[in-house]
Design a protein around this motif. Structure first.
Motif, PDB file in Angstrom:
ATOM      1  N   ARG A  64     -79.072  84.475  66.418  1.00 40.70           N
ATOM      2  CA  ARG A  64     -78.068  83.685  65.695  1.00 40.70           C
ATOM      3  C   ARG A  64     -78.256  82.201  65.975  1.00 40.70           C
ATOM      4  N   ASP A  65     -78.342  81.843  67.242  1.00 42.49           N
ATOM      5  CA  ASP A  65     -78.482  80.433  67.620  1.00 42.49           C
ATOM      6  C   ASP A  65     -79.809  79.848  67.133  1.00 42.49           C
ATOM      7  N   ALA A  66     -80.859  80.661  67.102  1.00 48.51           N
ATOM      8  CA  ALA A  66     -82.157  80.199  66.603  1.00 48.51           C
ATOM      9  C   ALA A  66     -82.080  79.858  65.113  1.00 48.51           C
ATOM     10  N   ILE A  67     -81.320  80.626  64.357  1.00 46.72           N
ATOM     11  CA  ILE A  67     -81.169  80.345  62.928  1.00 46.72           C
ATOM     12  C   ILE A  67     -80.420  79.028  62.732  1.00 46.72           C
ATOM     13  N   VAL A  68     -79.361  78.795  63.515  1.00 52.14           N
ATOM     14  CA  VAL A  68     -78.625  77.525  63.413  1.00 52.14           C
ATOM     15  C   VAL A  68     -79.560  76.368  63.725  1.00 52.14           C
ATOM     16  N   ARG A  69     -80.339  76.492  64.804  1.00 55.26           N
ATOM     17  CA  ARG A  69     -81.290  75.424  65.165  1.00 55.26           C
ATOM     18  C   ARG A  69     -82.329  75.207  64.066  1.00 55.26           C
ATOM     19  N   ARG A  70     -82.768  76.268  63.448  1.00 62.57           N
ATOM     20  CA  ARG A  70     -83.781  76.157  62.377  1.00 62.57           C
ATOM     21  C   ARG A  70     -83.230  75.384  61.181  1.00 62.57           C
ATOM     22  N   ILE A  71     -81.951  75.576  60.878  1.00 57.59           N
ATOM     23  CA  ILE A  71     -81.356  74.935  59.703  1.00 57.59           C
ATOM     24  C   ILE A  71     -80.926  73.499  59.992  1.00 57.59           C
ATOM     25  N   VAL A  72     -80.257  73.247  61.127  1.00 55.33           N
ATOM     26  CA  VAL A  72     -79.706  71.902  61.381  1.00 55.33           C
ATOM     27  C   VAL A  72     -80.232  71.237  62.651  1.00 55.33           C
ATOM     28  N   LYS A  75     -73.947  68.016  59.454  1.00 59.00           N
ATOM     29  CA  LYS A  75     -75.368  68.173  59.133  1.00 59.00           C
ATOM     30  C   LYS A  75     -75.534  68.973  57.836  1.00 59.00           C
ATOM     31  N   LEU A  76     -74.707  70.004  57.654  1.00 59.92           N
ATOM     32  CA  LEU A  76     -74.796  70.846  56.458  1.00 59.92           C
ATOM     33  C   LEU A  76     -74.351  70.113  55.201  1.00 59.92           C
ATOM     34  N   SER A  77     -73.629  68.999  55.360  1.00 61.09           N
ATOM     35  CA  SER A  77     -73.182  68.236  54.190  1.00 61.09           C
ATOM     36  C   SER A  77     -74.364  67.665  53.406  1.00 61.09           C
ATOM     37  N   SER A  78     -75.535  67.598  54.010  1.00 63.40           N
ATOM     38  CA  SER A  78     -76.717  67.107  53.300  1.00 63.40           C
ATOM     39  C   SER A  78     -77.325  68.165  52.376  1.00 63.40           C
ATOM     40  N   PHE A  79     -76.850  69.395  52.473  1.00 67.71           N
ATOM     41  CA  PHE A  79     -77.333  70.457  51.599  1.00 67.71           C
ATOM     42  C   PHE A  79     -76.474  70.475  50.338  1.00 67.71           C
ATOM     43  N   PRO A  80     -77.054  70.204  49.178  1.00 69.79           N
ATOM     44  CA  PRO A  80     -76.247  70.151  47.950  1.00 69.79           C
ATOM     45  C   PRO A  80     -75.648  71.492  47.546  1.00 69.79           C
ATOM     46  N   LYS A  96     -62.527  77.368  69.980  1.00 66.46           N
ATOM     47  CA  LYS A  96     -63.044  76.624  71.121  1.00 66.46           C
ATOM     48  C   LYS A  96     -64.154  75.642  70.761  1.00 66.46           C
ATOM     49  N   GLN A  97     -64.866  75.874  69.674  1.00 64.86           N
ATOM     50  CA  GLN A  97     -66.041  75.072  69.374  1.00 64.86           C
ATOM     51  C   GLN A  97     -65.811  74.124  68.200  1.00 64.86           C
ATOM     52  N   ILE A  98     -64.688  73.468  68.165  1.00 66.82           N
ATOM     53  CA  ILE A  98     -64.371  72.578  67.047  1.00 66.82           C
ATOM     54  C   ILE A  98     -65.367  71.424  66.969  1.00 66.82           C
ATOM     55  N   ASP A  99     -65.699  70.804  68.084  1.00 66.17           N
ATOM     56  CA  ASP A  99     -66.639  69.672  68.064  1.00 66.17           C
ATOM     57  C   ASP A  99     -68.031  70.111  67.609  1.00 66.17           C
ATOM     58  N   GLU A 100     -68.476  71.255  68.103  1.00 62.69           N
ATOM     59  CA  GLU A 100     -69.780  71.775  67.703  1.00 62.69           C
ATOM     60  C   GLU A 100     -69.782  72.103  66.208  1.00 62.69           C
ATOM     61  N   ASP A 101     -68.702  72.730  65.721  1.00 61.03           N
ATOM     62  CA  ASP A 101     -68.603  73.054  64.300  1.00 61.03           C
ATOM     63  C   ASP A 101     -68.628  71.791  63.445  1.00 61.03           C
ATOM     64  N   SER A 138     -80.870  71.260  66.993  1.00 60.24           N
ATOM     65  CA  SER A 138     -80.057  71.554  68.172  1.00 60.24           C
ATOM     66  C   SER A 138     -78.789  70.704  68.192  1.00 60.24           C
ATOM     67  N   ILE A 139     -77.752  71.266  68.778  1.00 59.54           N
ATOM     68  CA  ILE A 139     -76.513  70.525  68.982  1.00 59.54           C
ATOM     69  C   ILE A 139     -76.687  69.710  70.265  1.00 59.54           C
ATOM     70  N   PRO A 140     -76.515  68.395  70.209  1.00 58.80           N
ATOM     71  CA  PRO A 140     -76.673  67.572  71.411  1.00 58.80           C
ATOM     72  C   PRO A 140     -75.744  68.036  72.546  1.00 58.80           C
ATOM     73  N   GLU A 141     -76.228  67.900  73.771  1.00 67.45           N
ATOM     74  CA  GLU A 141     -75.477  68.363  74.942  1.00 67.45           C
ATOM     75  C   GLU A 141     -74.133  67.678  75.116  1.00 67.45           C
ATOM     76  N   ASP A 142     -73.978  66.462  74.618  1.00 63.99           N
ATOM     77  CA  ASP A 142     -72.723  65.737  74.811  1.00 63.99           C
ATOM     78  C   ASP A 142     -71.669  66.069  73.749  1.00 63.99           C
ATOM     79  N   ILE A 143     -71.948  67.027  72.879  1.00 62.87           N
ATOM     80  CA  ILE A 143     -70.984  67.427  71.850  1.00 62.87           C
ATOM     81  C   ILE A 143     -70.391  68.774  72.224  1.00 62.87           C
ATOM     82  N   GLY A 144     -69.092  68.789  72.457  1.00 64.44           N
ATOM     83  CA  GLY A 144     -68.397  70.029  72.776  1.00 64.44           C
ATOM     84  C   GLY A 144     -68.704  70.558  74.161  1.00 64.44           C
ATOM     85  N   ARG A 145     -68.118  71.725  74.449  1.00 64.34           N
ATOM     86  CA  ARG A 145     -68.286  72.338  75.772  1.00 64.34           C
ATOM     87  C   ARG A 145     -69.200  73.554  75.760  1.00 64.34           C
ATOM     88  N   TYR A 146     -69.482  74.108  74.584  1.00 63.78           N
ATOM     89  CA  TYR A 146     -70.172  75.388  74.526  1.00 63.78           C
ATOM     90  C   TYR A 146     -71.596  75.300  73.984  1.00 63.78           C
TER      91      TYR A 146
END
Length: 164
Positions: A62-70, A134-139, A123-128, A72-80
């Motif tokens: 699951r996480d690999a698919i998210v990374r492939r599309i957008v 990032k997904l806003s760039s997809f028309p 719990k992951q509002i900042d990450e979301d 990695s989420i930077p470490e300073d964003i969110g807690r998770y």
């Protein structure tokens, strides 16, 4: 909401059945570690749940698919460091080549979702928020939620004719 069975539902291993006691879906992607036959048995023991096709995936997939599309989420964003299943499902849809993804019932301001009747806290509002921006760039990713559009830049649609 009278929409009928979902084409695809994505479920975490530890998700409580109290949130969706009468799940109806054509396909279930279940993040789980059990063998598929055990997962089928668990579904069979839920008589109010109707699932067409069942597939299993790991959290790492699951996480690999998210990374492939957008990326990695930077470490300073969110807690998770990971997006919620709802947001990951958008990435999954894009990964599969779904022509249009319509986000409805998701907020990065309110706690929970429109269908959340058990008061579960997000719990992951900042990450979301980061992934959705990032997904806003997809028309082909749009939302029916004015607030989500304002917060993330995802294109707002107010009628089906805008999707054509």
């Amino acid at each position: 909401m009278s929409l009928g069975p979902a084409d695809l539902t994505i479920r975490k291993r530890r998700k409580t059945w109290k949130e969706h006691p009468r799940l109806r879906t054509r396909g279930l992607l279940w993040f789980h570690t059990a063998p598929l036959f055990m997962m089928h048995l668990r579904l069979w023991m839920k008589p109010a749940v109707r699932v067409g096709s069942l597939k299993r995936a790991t959290k790492d997939e699951r996480d690999a698919i998210v990374r492939r599309i957008v990326g990695s989420i930077p470490e300073d964003i969110g807690r998770y460091g990971k997006a919620t299943n709802g947001v990951a499902s958008v990435c999954y849809a894009l990964f599969l080549g779904v022509p249009t993804v319509v986000l409805s019932g998701i907020s990065v301001v309110k706690m929970g979702h429109s269908y959340n009747e058990v008061g579960k806290q997000r719990k992951q509002i900042d990450e979301d928020r980061y992934v959705l921006q990032k997904l806003s760039s997809f028309p082909n990713v749009v939302t029916t939620e004015p607030e989500l559009s304002r917060e993330t830049g995802i294109r707002l649609v107010t009628s089906m004719s805008e999707l054509r």
